[in-house]
Design a protein around this motif. Structure first.
Motif, PDB file in Angstrom:
ATOM      1  N   VAL A  49      46.229  39.605  45.457  1.00 50.33           N
ATOM      2  CA  VAL A  49      45.013  38.960  45.914  1.00 50.33           C
ATOM      3  C   VAL A  49      43.941  39.860  45.192  1.00 50.33           C
ATOM      4  CG1 VAL A  49      45.786  37.803  47.869  1.00 50.33           C
ATOM      5  CG2 VAL A  49      45.095  40.413  47.996  1.00 50.33           C
ATOM      6  N   TRP A  50      42.826  39.587  45.096  1.00 43.43           N
ATOM      7  CA  TRP A  50      41.521  40.403  44.741  1.00 43.43           C
ATOM      8  C   TRP A  50      40.850  40.822  45.636  1.00 43.43           C
ATOM      9  CZ3 TRP A  50      40.596  41.219  39.188  1.00 43.43           C
ATOM     10  CH2 TRP A  50      41.243  40.380  38.494  1.00 43.43           C
ATOM     11  N   ASP A  51      40.126  42.033  45.766  1.00 45.18           N
ATOM     12  CA  ASP A  51      39.059  42.396  46.636  1.00 45.18           C
ATOM     13  C   ASP A  51      37.848  41.692  46.570  1.00 45.18           C
ATOM     14  OD1 ASP A  51      36.518  44.195  46.938  1.00 45.18           O
ATOM     15  OD2 ASP A  51      38.011  44.884  48.387  1.00 45.18           O
ATOM     16  N   PRO A  52      37.399  40.913  47.683  1.00 41.58           N
ATOM     17  CA  PRO A  52      36.290  39.927  47.489  1.00 41.58           C
ATOM     18  C   PRO A  52      35.075  40.730  46.752  1.00 41.58           C
ATOM     19  CG  PRO A  52      37.221  40.027  49.589  1.00 41.58           C
ATOM     20  CD  PRO A  52      37.997  41.225  48.896  1.00 41.58           C
ATOM     21  N   GLY A  53      35.155  41.832  46.652  1.00 40.36           N
ATOM     22  CA  GLY A  53      33.786  42.610  46.045  1.00 40.36           C
ATOM     23  C   GLY A  53      33.995  42.464  44.631  1.00 40.36           C
ATOM     24  N   ASP A  54      35.493  42.748  44.069  1.00 41.90           N
ATOM     25  CA  ASP A  54      35.506  42.760  42.653  1.00 41.90           C
ATOM     26  C   ASP A  54      35.457  41.344  42.311  1.00 41.90           C
ATOM     27  OD1 ASP A  54      36.340  45.228  42.732  1.00 41.90           O
ATOM     28  OD2 ASP A  54      38.603  45.090  42.997  1.00 41.90           O
ATOM     29  N   VAL A  55      35.858  40.168  43.134  1.00 40.84           N
ATOM     30  CA  VAL A  55      35.580  38.777  42.570  1.00 40.84           C
ATOM     31  C   VAL A  55      34.068  38.541  42.392  1.00 40.84           C
ATOM     32  CG1 VAL A  55      35.826  36.536  43.069  1.00 40.84           C
ATOM     33  CG2 VAL A  55      37.492  37.951  43.652  1.00 40.84           C
ATOM     34  N   ARG A  56      33.168  39.221  43.258  1.00 41.71           N
ATOM     35  CA  ARG A  56      31.723  38.786  42.885  1.00 41.71           C
ATOM     36  C   ARG A  56      31.195  39.625  41.706  1.00 41.71           C
ATOM     37  NH1 ARG A  56      31.885  39.597  48.449  1.00 41.71           N
ATOM     38  NH2 ARG A  56      31.332  41.967  48.717  1.00 41.71           N
ATOM     39  N   LYS A  57      31.921  40.618  41.466  1.00 48.03           N
ATOM     40  CA  LYS A  57      31.627  41.616  40.021  1.00 48.03           C
ATOM     41  C   LYS A  57      31.781  40.639  39.011  1.00 48.03           C
ATOM     42  CE  LYS A  57      32.200  46.195  42.131  1.00 48.03           C
ATOM     43  NZ  LYS A  57      32.747  47.598  41.794  1.00 48.03           N
ATOM     44  N   ILE A  58      33.050  40.356  38.985  1.00 46.74           N
ATOM     45  CA  ILE A  58      33.671  39.317  37.745  1.00 46.74           C
ATOM     46  C   ILE A  58      32.502  38.244  37.661  1.00 46.74           C
ATOM     47  CG2 ILE A  58      35.309  37.887  37.007  1.00 46.74           C
ATOM     48  CD1 ILE A  58      37.374  39.604  38.362  1.00 46.74           C
ATOM     49  N   LEU A  59      32.266  37.461  38.711  1.00 41.32           N
ATOM     50  CA  LEU A  59      31.473  36.216  38.303  1.00 41.32           C
ATOM     51  C   LEU A  59      29.996  36.560  37.983  1.00 41.32           C
ATOM     52  CD1 LEU A  59      32.296  34.445  41.625  1.00 41.32           C
ATOM     53  CD2 LEU A  59      32.731  33.717  39.209  1.00 41.32           C
ATOM     54  N   GLU A  60      29.563  37.672  38.597  1.00 40.81           N
ATOM     55  CA  GLU A  60      28.217  38.079  38.226  1.00 40.81           C
ATOM     56  C   GLU A  60      28.314  38.778  36.685  1.00 40.81           C
ATOM     57  OE1 GLU A  60      27.178  41.334  41.089  1.00 40.81           O
ATOM     58  OE2 GLU A  60      26.840  39.629  42.692  1.00 40.81           O
ATOM     59  N   ALA A 117      37.153  40.351  33.573  1.00 33.66           N
ATOM     60  CA  ALA A 117      37.128  41.381  34.607  1.00 33.66           C
ATOM     61  C   ALA A 117      36.921  42.766  33.938  1.00 33.66           C
ATOM     62  CB  ALA A 117      38.670  41.355  35.125  1.00 33.66           C
ATOM     63  N   ARG A 118      37.391  42.820  32.742  1.00 27.37           N
ATOM     64  CA  ARG A 118      36.964  44.151  31.798  1.00 27.37           C
ATOM     65  C   ARG A 118      35.617  44.303  31.869  1.00 27.37           C
ATOM     66  NH1 ARG A 118      42.335  42.899  27.942  1.00 27.37           N
ATOM     67  NH2 ARG A 118      43.889  43.950  29.254  1.00 27.37           N
ATOM     68  N   VAL A 119      34.959  43.359  31.551  1.00 33.93           N
ATOM     69  CA  VAL A 119      33.437  43.342  31.353  1.00 33.93           C
ATOM     70  C   VAL A 119      32.706  44.195  32.609  1.00 33.93           C
ATOM     71  CG1 VAL A 119      31.336  42.256  31.008  1.00 33.93           C
ATOM     72  CG2 VAL A 119      33.125  41.609  29.679  1.00 33.93           C
ATOM     73  N   ALA A 120      33.337  43.450  33.709  1.00 31.23           N
ATOM     74  CA  ALA A 120      32.819  44.247  35.105  1.00 31.23           C
ATOM     75  C   ALA A 120      33.238  45.251  35.425  1.00 31.23           C
ATOM     76  CB  ALA A 120      33.067  42.818  35.858  1.00 31.23           C
ATOM     77  N   HIS A 121      34.159  45.935  34.801  1.00 33.71           N
ATOM     78  CA  HIS A 121      34.879  47.050  35.032  1.00 33.71           C
ATOM     79  C   HIS A 121      35.525  47.264  36.127  1.00 33.71           C
ATOM     80  CE1 HIS A 121      32.528  48.857  31.553  1.00 33.71           C
ATOM     81  NE2 HIS A 121      31.488  48.371  32.148  1.00 33.71           N
ATOM     82  N   VAL A 122      36.303  46.066  36.568  1.00 32.19           N
ATOM     83  CA  VAL A 122      36.934  46.088  37.893  1.00 32.19           C
ATOM     84  C   VAL A 122      38.462  46.489  37.201  1.00 32.19           C
ATOM     85  CG1 VAL A 122      38.316  44.185  39.027  1.00 32.19           C
ATOM     86  CG2 VAL A 122      35.962  43.945  38.771  1.00 32.19           C
ATOM     87  N   PRO A 123      38.897  47.404  37.951  1.00 32.00           N
ATOM     88  CA  PRO A 123      40.325  48.063  37.444  1.00 32.00           C
ATOM     89  C   PRO A 123      41.382  46.856  37.759  1.00 32.00           C
ATOM     90  CG  PRO A 123      39.561  48.871  39.763  1.00 32.00           C
ATOM     91  CD  PRO A 123      38.456  47.921  39.096  1.00 32.00           C
ATOM     92  N   LEU A 124      42.309  47.059  36.781  1.00 30.80           N
ATOM     93  CA  LEU A 124      43.348  46.021  36.664  1.00 30.80           C
ATOM     94  C   LEU A 124      44.863  46.910  36.862  1.00 30.80           C
ATOM     95  CD1 LEU A 124      42.487  43.911  33.730  1.00 30.80           C
ATOM     96  CD2 LEU A 124      41.806  43.287  36.233  1.00 30.80           C
ATOM     97  N   GLY A 125      45.561  46.836  38.150  1.00 33.90           N
ATOM     98  CA  GLY A 125      46.592  47.657  38.406  1.00 33.90           C
ATOM     99  C   GLY A 125      47.786  47.023  37.380  1.00 33.90           C
ATOM    100  N   GLU A 126      48.704  47.936  37.044  1.00 34.21           N
ATOM    101  CA  GLU A 126      49.713  47.454  36.084  1.00 34.21           C
ATOM    102  C   GLU A 126      50.966  46.547  37.067  1.00 34.21           C
ATOM    103  OE1 GLU A 126      51.532  50.866  34.038  1.00 34.21           O
ATOM    104  OE2 GLU A 126      50.040  51.050  33.109  1.00 34.21           O
ATOM    105  N   LYS A 127      51.062  46.890  38.251  1.00 34.21           N
ATOM    106  CA  LYS A 127      51.871  46.328  38.837  1.00 34.21           C
ATOM    107  C   LYS A 127      51.363  44.987  39.813  1.00 34.21           C
ATOM    108  CE  LYS A 127      54.510  50.526  39.947  1.00 34.21           C
ATOM    109  NZ  LYS A 127      54.963  51.432  41.012  1.00 34.21           N
ATOM    110  N   GLN A 128      50.016  44.663  39.520  1.00 37.78           N
ATOM    111  CA  GLN A 128      49.728  43.741  40.503  1.00 37.78           C
ATOM    112  C   GLN A 128      49.219  42.573  39.316  1.00 37.78           C
ATOM    113  OE1 GLN A 128      45.859  44.441  42.472  1.00 37.78           O
ATOM    114  NE2 GLN A 128      45.923  42.321  43.225  1.00 37.78           N
TER     115      GLN A 128
END
Length: 326
Positions: free
Chosen positions: A132-143, A251-262
């Motif tokens: 699952v994503w953190d809700p704040g990260d989802v908002r960042k991606i959409l924005e 997600a990368r444009v939003a600088h949202v970290p992407l874990g390797e195991k997730q």
């Protein structure tokens, strides 16, 4: 790719999904296998998924002979190509191969020994915790999505459909204009996985995102599907395209970290919605209806993805344990 070729003697299908490796005879066998599955009442999604694995298997066998010359060593060679896949994926592929060989044996195409050569892959149902994503990260991606360009409008609408309505990626890709009821503010799709129709409210933000894409972003084409590729030829997304690259790009444009195991596929957004609804106290039956689950047991797995809900299950170590009378 070259390393795999040196080991297996074939370019594996994971590298060339758009290239057909089947002879006319093998294609006919796979078509008969699909009919065999349908006659046994298998779900549409099962028929499609098993046929995909059968194509992979026949394509691999075709590089080393033919189905008639299949033996245990060749089965072992194919199994070796599954190294590196998730345990659930390996289990699924081996089940599909076993089913295909059962059909082939009944049709007199292979002997019984090859069916026995397929190893068992045991897995515990529901053992994996949904990503699952953190809700704040989802908002960042959409924005972070640039909605001033056509691709941005399309990507925003796709991600919003999954994030807000919980649709599966394949159902979004297959969404057609006839599925949109604008006067009734609803969206109705026949799910590819279950074959059941699910009707959901067309939320205001989702509706405006669709309108923006259809009016100002979608290329001119006669395709009935709402979402299409923006490079020639202008066609709908294939069933094999999981839209992973779209989500990761933003997600990368939003600088949202992407874990390797997730896992960060589009399906994880669906998991995120289910987890949020559970945390808000939405009845599990209602969530199952929204997600199109045939059983609430499938929905209950999202309890494991919420620390908030798991803490409610924790035992208080200061509370004495009452003795149990035998």
């Amino acid at each position: 790719m070259l390393d795999d070729f040196s080991v297996h003697g074939a370019v594996l299908r994971r590298y060339s999904r758009t290239v057909s490796k089947l002879s006319a005879g093998d294609a006919d066998v796979v078509a008969r296998f699909q009919q065999w599955l349908q006659a046994r009442g298998c779900a549409v999604s099962t028929v499609r998924a098993y046929a995909t694995v059968a194509v992979e298997f026949c394509g691999f066998i075709g590089t080393r002979g033919a189905l008639a010359s299949l033996d245990g060593m060749l089965v072992d060679a194919f199994v070796a190509t599954l190294a590196g896949y998730q345990a659930k994926t390996v289990e699924h592929k081996l089940c599909a191969v076993r089913s295909f060989l059962r059909f082939a044996q009944g049709a007199g195409l292979v002997g019984s020994a090859v069916l026995e050569a397929v190893p068992a892959a045991k897995s515990v149902k529901g053992a994996r915790v949904p990503s699952v994503w953190d809700p704040g990260d989802v908002r960042k991606i959409l924005e972070a999505i640039d909605r001033d360009n056509p691709c941005g409008k399309r990507d925003y609408a796709i991600i919003l459909l999954i994030t807000r309505l919980g649709l599966r990626g394949i159902d979004v890709k297959r969404l057609e204009f006839k599925d949109l009821d604008w006067p009734g503010n609803s969206i109705s799709v026949v799910q590819a996985k279950t074959g059941r129709r699910v009707t959901l409210p067309l939320l205001k933000d989702v509706g405006w995102a669709l309108i923006a894409y259809i009016r100002s972003g979608r290329p001119i084409t006669d395709c009935p599907q709402v979402f299409v590729r923006h490079t020639a030829p202008i066609v709908p997304f294939s069933d094999q395209d999981h839209l992973y690259q779209i989500l990761i790009k933003h997600a990368r444009v939003a600088h949202v970290p992407l874990g390797e195991k997730q896992r960060h596929g589009m399906h994880s957004l669906r998991h995120t919605l289910a987890t949020r609804l559970l945390e808000e106290g939405t009845p599990i039956e209602a969530i199952a209806e929204i997600l199109g689950h045939q059983s609430v047991a499938s929905t209950g797995v999202y309890l494991k993805s919420s620390l908030k809900l798991l803490t409610q299950c924790a035992l208080d170590p200061d509370v004495p344990v009452r003795a149990v009378t035998p």
